[in-house]
Design an enzyme around this catalytic site. Structure first.
Site, PDB file in Angstrom:
ATOM      1  N   TRP A 266      42.702  33.871  48.322  1.00 43.89           N
ATOM      2  CA  TRP A 266      43.976  34.157  47.660  1.00 43.89           C
ATOM      3  C   TRP A 266      44.765  32.894  47.344  1.00 43.89           C
ATOM      4  O   TRP A 266      45.345  32.777  46.262  1.00 43.89           O
ATOM      5  CB  TRP A 266      44.809  35.144  48.469  1.00 43.89           C
ATOM      6  CG  TRP A 266      44.291  36.546  48.312  1.00 43.89           C
ATOM      7  CD1 TRP A 266      43.790  37.340  49.293  1.00 43.89           C
ATOM      8  CD2 TRP A 266      44.182  37.306  47.089  1.00 43.89           C
ATOM      9  NE1 TRP A 266      43.372  38.544  48.760  1.00 43.89           N
ATOM     10  CE2 TRP A 266      43.603  38.548  47.428  1.00 43.89           C
ATOM     11  CE3 TRP A 266      44.513  37.049  45.759  1.00 43.89           C
ATOM     12  CZ2 TRP A 266      43.357  39.542  46.468  1.00 43.89           C
ATOM     13  CZ3 TRP A 266      44.256  38.037  44.811  1.00 43.89           C
ATOM     14  CH2 TRP A 266      43.689  39.259  45.165  1.00 43.89           C
TER      15      TRP A 266
ATOM     16  N   ASP B 167      52.652  33.325  50.604  1.00 45.25           N
ATOM     17  CA  ASP B 167      52.108  34.646  50.292  1.00 45.25           C
ATOM     18  C   ASP B 167      51.789  35.331  51.627  1.00 45.25           C
ATOM     19  O   ASP B 167      50.868  34.933  52.334  1.00 45.25           O
ATOM     20  CB  ASP B 167      50.842  34.486  49.448  1.00 45.25           C
ATOM     21  CG  ASP B 167      50.202  35.829  49.071  1.00 45.25           C
ATOM     22  OD1 ASP B 167      50.670  36.882  49.565  1.00 45.25           O
ATOM     23  OD2 ASP B 167      49.235  35.806  48.287  1.00 45.25           O
TER      24      ASP B 167
ATOM     25  N   LYS C 164      49.619  46.685  51.405  1.00 41.21           N
ATOM     26  CA  LYS C 164      48.941  46.459  52.688  1.00 41.21           C
ATOM     27  C   LYS C 164      49.810  46.971  53.839  1.00 41.21           C
ATOM     28  O   LYS C 164      49.473  47.952  54.461  1.00 41.21           O
ATOM     29  CB  LYS C 164      48.595  44.986  52.862  1.00 41.21           C
ATOM     30  CG  LYS C 164      47.346  44.572  52.103  1.00 41.21           C
ATOM     31  CD  LYS C 164      47.600  43.924  50.782  1.00 41.21           C
ATOM     32  CE  LYS C 164      46.326  43.711  49.997  1.00 41.21           C
ATOM     33  NZ  LYS C 164      46.419  42.632  49.036  1.00 41.21           N
TER      34      LYS C 164
HETATM   35  C1  LIG Z   1      46.150  41.822  48.011  1.00 45.93           C
HETATM   36  C2  LIG Z   1      46.604  40.411  47.935  1.00 45.93           C
HETATM   37  C3  LIG Z   1      46.994  39.814  46.739  1.00 45.93           C
HETATM   38  C4  LIG Z   1      46.909  40.544  45.392  1.00 45.93           C
HETATM   39  O1  LIG Z   1      47.837  41.508  45.255  1.00 45.93           O
HETATM   40  P1  LIG Z   1      47.993  42.297  43.852  1.00 45.93           P
HETATM   41  O2  LIG Z   1      48.894  43.410  44.230  1.00 45.93           O
HETATM   42  O3  LIG Z   1      46.646  42.728  43.420  1.00 45.93           O
HETATM   43  O4  LIG Z   1      48.640  41.375  42.900  1.00 45.93           O
HETATM   44  C5  LIG Z   1      47.450  38.517  46.761  1.00 45.93           C
HETATM   45  N1  LIG Z   1      47.522  37.827  47.912  1.00 45.93           N
HETATM   46  C6  LIG Z   1      47.144  38.363  49.096  1.00 45.93           C
HETATM   47  C7  LIG Z   1      47.245  37.561  50.338  1.00 45.93           C
HETATM   48  C8  LIG Z   1      46.674  39.670  49.148  1.00 45.93           C
HETATM   49  O5  LIG Z   1      46.294  40.200  50.316  1.00 45.93           O
END
Ligand SMILES: *Cc1c(COP(=O)(O)O)cnc(C)c1O
Length: 356
Positions: free
Chosen positions: A101, A169, A193
């Site tokens: 990511w 993030d 999540k």
């Molecule tokens: C799931 C995830 C994303 C992507 O999220 P989207 O909703 O598809 O944009 C980005 N970063 C992390 C750490 C994730 O777990």
């Protein structure tokens, strides 16, 4: 109804009590005669939902007053673009690549400005010692991903970036443990999540960072405009916000993030201890960086992979296949996964090992 445990990395399991409450409120929210889905985002009913949702989130993470909480759309990947638009403004930014990511984030930012990669640990099994990062003192920001969902890597501390704001993030471990928000410039997290359904992204941003957006930044992507308009430059994802609010209430009932962290520690220990007790299964992540939320593992003999997932599915243990980029297996054990679910998985893994 069939008893299942859902180990999906996202969209992911939600607390059953939250889903039941949404069900009872589906047709008539609090005597309004309407579903939340049908309400005007500017009406008093929805405004009260938004205000309570933000207040509960602030309580859960102890968000200081000089931070705005934004409820945006586009998920975390859209933020990968909004971050450089809102913060770069002709300067350079630092990116730490510690998993899939953060690698994606760096790639997206590169298209919009100049970035420096301060560490790159591909093939991604650990977070390197912070003293080895080549940080730039005058970077606009330092971007990190504190829990790498695909690779199962979680930060066990934070680099000392001095006055450079850290942008994190936290999509896959937000609200799983206490966080000192004041150590960050920006925290962002897609909802699907640990927060609620897909379609919503939470952005927590320190107020002094709201004044450096590129003039080309469109209004819906402009954090300052969104902050001034209470996330309503456009119509926000109202039902997702309502569901997030129910999850936050559930978390507060559990005792907040301090209590949920203890459950998460116990759940992760149960699974990792079992994996470490046998050489039939392998987890390659450095012990101090093993994620409490996403547990990737490989079968030593990968020719059993299909039998493993088919047997798991028959036993009601769903979505255990690893991310397509890395293969193997992955069990995501977010806040809403009960200890019994992890125990059921370990029991299944043990039985599978004994019969193969
Ligand atoms: C799931 C995830 C994303 C992507 O999220 P989207 O909703 O598809 O944009 C980005 N970063 C992390 C750490 C994730 O777990």
């Amino acid at each position: 109804m069939k008893k299942i445990y859902n180990f999906s990395a996202g969209p992911a399991v939600l607390p059953p009590s939250v889903l039941k409450r949404a069900q009872t409120e589906m047709l008539d929210w609090h005597g309004s005669g309407m579903s939340v889905m049908e309400m005007s985002h500017r009406g008093k009913e929805f405004l009260s939902i938004l205000a309570k949702t933000e207040a509960d989130f602030r309580t859960l993470l102890n968000v200081p007053n000089n931070y705005k909480v934004l409820f945006l759309q586009g998920g975390a990947i859209a933020e990968n673009v909004m971050i450089p638009l809102n913060l770069l403004n002709g300067k350079r930014a630092d990116y730490a690549i510690t998993g899939s990511w953060s690698q994606r984030s760096a790639k997206e930012a590169k298209a919009l400005g100049n970035i420096d990669v301060v560490t790159n640990t591909e093939p991604f099994t650990h977070v390197p010692d912070f003293s080895n990062w080549t940080l730039n003192k005058d970077a606009a920001y330092l971007h990190i991903c504190t829990n790498e969902t695909v690779n199962g890597i979680e930060f066990d501390g934070l680099p000392d970036a001095g006055n450079v704001p850290i942008v994190a993030d936290m999509s896959s471990h937000i609200l799983s443990r206490p966080v000192d928000v004041s150590k960050y410039g920006v925290i962002y997290a897609g909802a699907q999540k640990n927060i609620g359904p897909a379609g919503l992204c939470l952005v927590v941003v320190r107020e002094d960072l709201l004044d450096q957006a590129s003039p080309l930044t469109p209004g819906v992507f402009h954090w300052k405009e969104q902050a001034e308009n209470h996330s309503m430059v456009n119509t926000p994802p109202t039902y997702g916000i309502y569901m997030a609010g129910l999850v936050f209430e559930w978390l507060l009932e559990q005792g907040g993030v301090v209590a949920i962290e203890q459950q998460n520690i116990a759940k992760a220990a149960l699974l990792y201890d079992y994996i470490d007790s046998t050489d039939f299964y392998i987890n390659q992540v450095a012990i101090k960086n093993r994620s409490r939320m996403n547990v990737p593992f490989f079968l030593k003999d990968e020719s059993f992979n299909d039998a493993f997932t088919a047997g798991a599915e028959a036993a009601g243990l769903l979505q255990l296949k690893g991310h397509r980029s890395v293969g193997g297996m992955r069990a995501s054990i977010y806040n809403a996964m009960p200890l019994e679910g992890v125990q059921a998985l370990v029991d299944y893994m043990q039985a599978f090992e004994n019969s193969h």
